[in-house]
Design a protein around this motif. Structure first.
Motif, PDB file in Angstrom:
ATOM      1  N   VAL A  54      -4.093  46.330 -20.073  1.00  0.00           N
ATOM      2  CA  VAL A  54      -5.043  45.976 -19.087  1.00  0.00           C
ATOM      3  C   VAL A  54      -4.242  46.159 -17.625  1.00  0.00           C
ATOM      4  CG1 VAL A  54      -6.408  44.089 -18.049  1.00  0.00           C
ATOM      5  CG2 VAL A  54      -6.014  44.057 -20.302  1.00  0.00           C
ATOM      6  N   THR A  55      -4.932  46.856 -16.604  1.00  0.00           N
ATOM      7  CA  THR A  55      -4.160  47.018 -15.461  1.00  0.00           C
ATOM      8  C   THR A  55      -5.094  46.656 -14.372  1.00  0.00           C
ATOM      9  OG1 THR A  55      -3.274  49.251 -16.230  1.00  0.00           O
ATOM     10  CG2 THR A  55      -3.452  48.980 -13.859  1.00  0.00           C
ATOM     11  N   VAL A  69      -0.821  44.184 -18.330  1.00  0.00           N
ATOM     12  CA  VAL A  69      -0.513  43.095 -19.138  1.00  0.00           C
ATOM     13  C   VAL A  69      -0.900  43.821 -20.736  1.00  0.00           C
ATOM     14  CG1 VAL A  69      -2.626  41.963 -18.869  1.00  0.00           C
ATOM     15  CG2 VAL A  69      -0.615  40.656 -19.937  1.00  0.00           C
ATOM     16  N   GLU A  70      -0.163  43.443 -21.724  1.00  0.00           N
ATOM     17  CA  GLU A  70      -0.582  43.767 -23.106  1.00  0.00           C
ATOM     18  C   GLU A  70      -1.345  42.675 -23.770  1.00  0.00           C
ATOM     19  OE1 GLU A  70       1.575  46.654 -25.502  1.00  0.00           O
ATOM     20  OE2 GLU A  70       1.207  48.170 -23.681  1.00  0.00           O
ATOM     21  N   VAL A  71      -2.442  42.738 -24.238  1.00  0.00           N
ATOM     22  CA  VAL A  71      -3.184  41.874 -24.923  1.00  0.00           C
ATOM     23  C   VAL A  71      -3.737  42.208 -26.306  1.00  0.00           C
ATOM     24  CG1 VAL A  71      -3.349  40.294 -22.902  1.00  0.00           C
ATOM     25  CG2 VAL A  71      -5.127  42.137 -23.589  1.00  0.00           C
ATOM     26  N   ALA A  85      -6.320  37.208 -20.071  1.00  0.00           N
ATOM     27  CA  ALA A  85      -5.296  38.508 -20.030  1.00  0.00           C
ATOM     28  C   ALA A  85      -4.791  38.401 -18.412  1.00  0.00           C
ATOM     29  CB  ALA A  85      -6.163  39.760 -20.366  1.00  0.00           C
ATOM     30  N   ILE A  86      -5.921  38.215 -17.329  1.00  0.00           N
ATOM     31  CA  ILE A  86      -5.563  38.262 -15.885  1.00  0.00           C
ATOM     32  C   ILE A  86      -4.784  37.001 -15.742  1.00  0.00           C
ATOM     33  CG2 ILE A  86      -6.518  37.768 -13.821  1.00  0.00           C
ATOM     34  CD1 ILE A  86      -9.083  39.217 -14.760  1.00  0.00           C
ATOM     35  N   LEU A  87      -4.859  36.119 -16.262  1.00  0.00           N
ATOM     36  CA  LEU A  87      -3.996  34.758 -16.001  1.00  0.00           C
ATOM     37  C   LEU A  87      -2.660  34.933 -16.619  1.00  0.00           C
ATOM     38  CD1 LEU A  87      -6.361  31.765 -16.635  1.00  0.00           C
ATOM     39  CD2 LEU A  87      -5.262  32.521 -14.402  1.00  0.00           C
ATOM     40  N   LYS A  88      -2.515  35.650 -17.783  1.00  0.00           N
ATOM     41  CA  LYS A  88      -1.387  36.172 -18.467  1.00  0.00           C
ATOM     42  C   LYS A  88      -0.528  37.225 -17.578  1.00  0.00           C
ATOM     43  CE  LYS A  88       0.580  37.839 -22.701  1.00  0.00           C
ATOM     44  NZ  LYS A  88       0.155  38.564 -23.688  1.00  0.00           N
TER      45      LYS A  88
END
Lengths: 440, 440
Positions: free
Chosen positions: A4-5, A13-15, A24-27
């Motif tokens: 996710v860009t 981040v890779e989820v 994902a955004i918080l990660k």
């Protein structure tokens, strides 16, 4: 795993497939606004999916046009492919607390000035006679004996953590110590004074910390307990914001598996960050902080102590307690002397908390004959009306005005928001100022 | 890595080069005797190296003949190759406690019988009026109010752990609860009663545990706090034995990195094992154990609480404390109600501990006119002489007689040891009995 860009900034981040887009955004370390705590109610976490696809659980609060432009609610969308996601700037939590200015000067109410004559916490100098074969009294009784002779204290309480190191502490100080004693018992029962610390003579200050645990902002005041002077203040956003911006959202979040513990860690972490900043700036150590005091609304006090707040939200809206017992800093993991008592100011009801009690006390409206109105507008807004004879209070959620959840006219206190309006005395023209001087 | 094979039994273990042979043996799960805690002083950990070679640090207490037969001190030998090692049976800790019999019946001293009229811990039945919009008193004040109305208790203390679950506990019990209250304050200060537990009406018993922390053996008595009856007892060796068999060796061990914490874990683990056994056998839960009492010698009390004992060993032999403050079960990690107070009986001096106080109290020698001699011969031996007017005590190490460290005539209380001698009234022949009926 999908990549996710995030734009702007191009964080990636890779989820795993099926991850919530908001997680994902918080990660990825981007502090996304989740005012309702990820329930899809407030519609504030709108982001635009530029590339790739998500599965939408709810489209609540998205217009037909927004849907056609690829907008989704981050808290209601599951990652199903590699994504490029655009986050509108207003959805990122702005890290600037407007209350710094207000925190600068605090008045001490008249009635409490006798604390300097009868301080609750004192450092008492004691010269112990070192033990010998002729006088083999144990360390604790020896300390007690010399504390009695020098300062008339008949009997002290001591906790296990301090007892564990007492023998070494006395010998390392060569029997010349300052004994930090707390005289009164904060829970009101008659009791013996309590040992908070034993340290080498003349080492260390007596510091206190006053902590304001707001739903949105946390403020800590570092206080010199001998002079009573506020040495310094620091403030920041409450780290719990990522789990919901209002108390109801946080109570709902606390019902998740591990949610309550997580919320407590976040607020303790925030306060510890502020304490660390203050201690570093003032060349002090955690051990010197020997007393703390906390005020906040009823839900915040529950979350700060790790007490289950769920019944505050359900009719008939019952807190576990309004008068909270004293707690040790070590029990909460606060960056202070582990034996320091943390006093929790009392609240009145589920939605009239210790923050209001603190305001009524420090404004001294409870001592005046004049009919007085006290207004506290924060994430929760409370009003108290009364005087020395009677006081009446009510409360309601004032958060949306500040946090922008569902607001159509107006904005948050972020750069560009108008924060002062006045009439130019020469031209009689109305003039305004915005935060950061940006265009309104 | 080298392979060490132990005979008899052929246990094997793999260890890196340079490992202490005693550590390798303990790692293999064989409980080797280390009376002096691995200092090479007592010469009790003699083992024979049958194959392979070790590097010897010390040959103290080994005869020329033993050396020629391959005997080494396990605590002074480093593994340098694959080994086959023979362990003489007398060097393995025998797991049979001789004091089971003595632990069977305990007399209650006369003077303490009024506890049934004024019990320290009670379960009080309370029917709370459930909250409503008209009566939105918080949970703690509601409990306090109904406790006052039903039982005349004006104000109670409550700790954070209990407060954290109070709201749920009251609702799950449908507001019909038993409140476990501790009335007196064990540290002697005037104070409000303390809440120990809140549980559904009629659920659970009121149990207590009396713990005897001996240097060699640990004994736990499970007590019904309502009837005062000892329900059951269990005993085993103190798990600290692998770190030394006498108090001096254990104090030396406590000076190692992490040694004190390890010793505390071992004894708490031993006591928890006994508690688990007793609870299982009596169909009880840890939560039902609402009060505990501990006696032991001064060093054992320090180690049980995790208090640094090092100054007990060094002239002028000063303990940190003889009168220890009450501690909560949760602070020690004991298998009991986390809010249960653990009372530590007071000791007198570095080598006259709470075990002696307990003996003087329960024998009631402190109330008699007659001159009385009280003898406690354990790993440490103490004698008290006196009556209602005066008491005098002295102590010395009696351990070697029981533990065999340096003993040339005699043996430990293991199978084959003579434990009773009598004159046959018919033949006038002296007769004896051995432990296990084996050849003496």
């Amino acid at each position: 795993m999908y990549r996710v860009t995030l734009e702007p900034g191009r964080h990636t981040v890779e989820v795993p497939a099926g991850t919530l887009l908001s997680d994902a955004i918080l990660k990825a370390g981007v502090p996304l606004n989740l005012p309702c705590g990820g329930q899809g109610r407030c519609g504030r976490c709108q982001v635009a999916v530029r590339e790739g696809s998500v599965r939408r659980r709810s489209e609540l609060r998205l217009s037909r046009q927004q849907l056609s432009e690829g907008y989704v609610l981050a808290c209601q969308s599951l990652v199903e492919s590699d994504l490029v996601v655009f986050i509108p700037p207003q959805e990122i939590v702005a890290h600037a607390v407007a209350s710094e200015k207000a925190a600068a000067e605090v008045a001490m109410p008249e009635g409490v000035r006798d604390w300097q004559e009868h301080p609750w916490v004192e450092a008492l100098a004691v010269s112990l006679t070192p033990p010998s074969l002729d006088d083999n009294t144990n360390d604790l009784d020896r300390l007690q004996r010399d504390l009695g002779l020098a300062h008339g204290i008949e009997s002290v309480q001591i906790g296990l953590p301090l007892l564990r190191t007492l023998g070494r502490a006395l010998r390392e100080a060569d029997w010349q110590v300052d004994v930090v004693v707390e005289r009164a018992n904060p829970d009101g029962a008659a009791a013996n004074p309590r040992l908070v610390d034993v340290r080498p003579r003349g080492s260390g200050r007596l510091l206190g910390a006053a902590i304001d645990v707001g739903t949105t902002s946390n403020v800590v005041y570092l206080v010199d307990l001998v002079s009573g002077r506020v040495l310094d203040t620091a403030s920041t956003f409450n780290g719990q914001i990522s789990c919901g911006e209002d108390v109801i959202s946080r109570i709902i979040y606390s019902r998740r598996e591990g949610g309550l513990a997580h919320l407590q860690q976040l607020v303790i972490g925030t306060v510890n960050g502020l304490l660390e900043e203050l201690l570093e700036r003032n060349g002090a150590t955690p051990r010197e902080v020997v007393r703390l005091c906390v005020a906040g609304n009823t839900t915040m006090m529950h979350l700060f102590l790790g007490i289950d707040p769920q019944f505050i939200r359900l009719e008939p809206y019952i807190p576990t307690a309004n008068h909270l017992p004293p707690v040790k800093a070590a029990e909460l993991g606060l960056l202070a002397n582990p034996e320091a008592h943390v006093d929790c100011l009392p609240g009145v009801a589920a939605y009239v908390g210790a923050d209001i009690t603190a305001g009524v006390l420090s404004s001294e409206m409870y001592r005046t004959e004049k009919l007085t109105l006290f207004i506290d507008v924060g994430t929760n807004g409370e009003i108290v009306l009364g005087n020395a004879d009677w006081l009446i209070s009510c409360a309601c959620s004032a958060g949306p005005a500040f946090e922008g959840a569902g607001v159509r006219s107006g904005m948050r206190a972020i750069p560009g928001a108008i924060d002062e309006v006045w009439i130019n005395p020469r031209t009689f023209e109305p003039t305004f100022r915005t935060i950061g001087g940006e265009a309104p």
